[in-house]
Design a protein around this motif. Structure first.
Motif, mmCIF file in Angstrom:
data_model
loop_
_atom_site.group_PDB
_atom_site.id
_atom_site.type_symbol
_atom_site.label_atom_id
_atom_site.label_comp_id
_atom_site.label_asym_id
_atom_site.label_seq_id
_atom_site.Cartn_x
_atom_site.Cartn_y
_atom_site.Cartn_z
ATOM 1 N N GLU A 1 0.884 -1.146 0.038
ATOM 2 C CA GLU A 1 0.148 -0.099 -0.108
ATOM 3 C C GLU A 1 0.925 1.245 0.035
ATOM 4 N N PHE A 2 0.758 2.203 -0.805
ATOM 5 C CA PHE A 2 1.246 3.406 -0.818
ATOM 6 C C PHE A 2 0.296 4.537 -0.769
ATOM 7 N N GLY A 3 -0.131 4.772 0.449
ATOM 8 C CA GLY A 3 -1.246 5.807 0.558
ATOM 9 C C GLY A 3 -2.340 5.088 0.131
ATOM 10 N N GLU A 4 -3.253 5.737 -0.452
ATOM 11 C CA GLU A 4 -4.373 5.142 -1.150
ATOM 12 C C GLU A 4 -4.356 4.244 -2.190
ATOM 13 N N PHE A 5 -2.875 4.168 -2.778
ATOM 14 C CA PHE A 5 -2.798 3.278 -3.798
ATOM 15 C C PHE A 5 -2.343 1.841 -3.298
ATOM 16 N N VAL A 6 -2.880 0.942 -4.041
ATOM 17 C CA VAL A 6 -2.471 -0.736 -3.602
ATOM 18 C C VAL A 6 -2.190 -1.170 -4.955
ATOM 19 N N MET A 7 -0.959 -2.140 -4.624
ATOM 20 C CA MET A 7 -0.301 -2.774 -5.729
ATOM 21 C C MET A 7 -0.098 -4.372 -5.341
ATOM 22 N N GLY A 8 -0.464 -4.990 -6.057
ATOM 23 C CA GLY A 8 -0.074 -6.456 -5.955
ATOM 24 C C GLY A 8 0.667 -6.935 -6.757
#
Length: 54
Positions: A31-38
């Motif tokens: 999680e990068f703040g509100e941005f989520v990456m899998g």
């Protein structure tokens, strides 16, 4: 040759489980703040391209 891809998803946990089950891999969710990456395993581990669920 494709070296990076991104797959847009609406429900990260559902998509993570789907791709882990299909490919027999582990996707790391960050999680990068509100941005989520899998993140898929790096391409050296997969011996092909790599990418992320976004």
């Amino acid at each position: 040759m494709i070296s990076w891809f991104e797959i847009p998803v609406q429900r990260m946990q559902r998509a993570q489980k789907f791709y882990e089950d299909i490919f027999g891999i582990t996707i790391t969710v960050n999680e990068f703040g509100e941005f989520v990456m899998g993140l898929f395993p790096d391409k050296q581990s997969m011996e092909q391209s790599s990418g992320a669920l976004v």
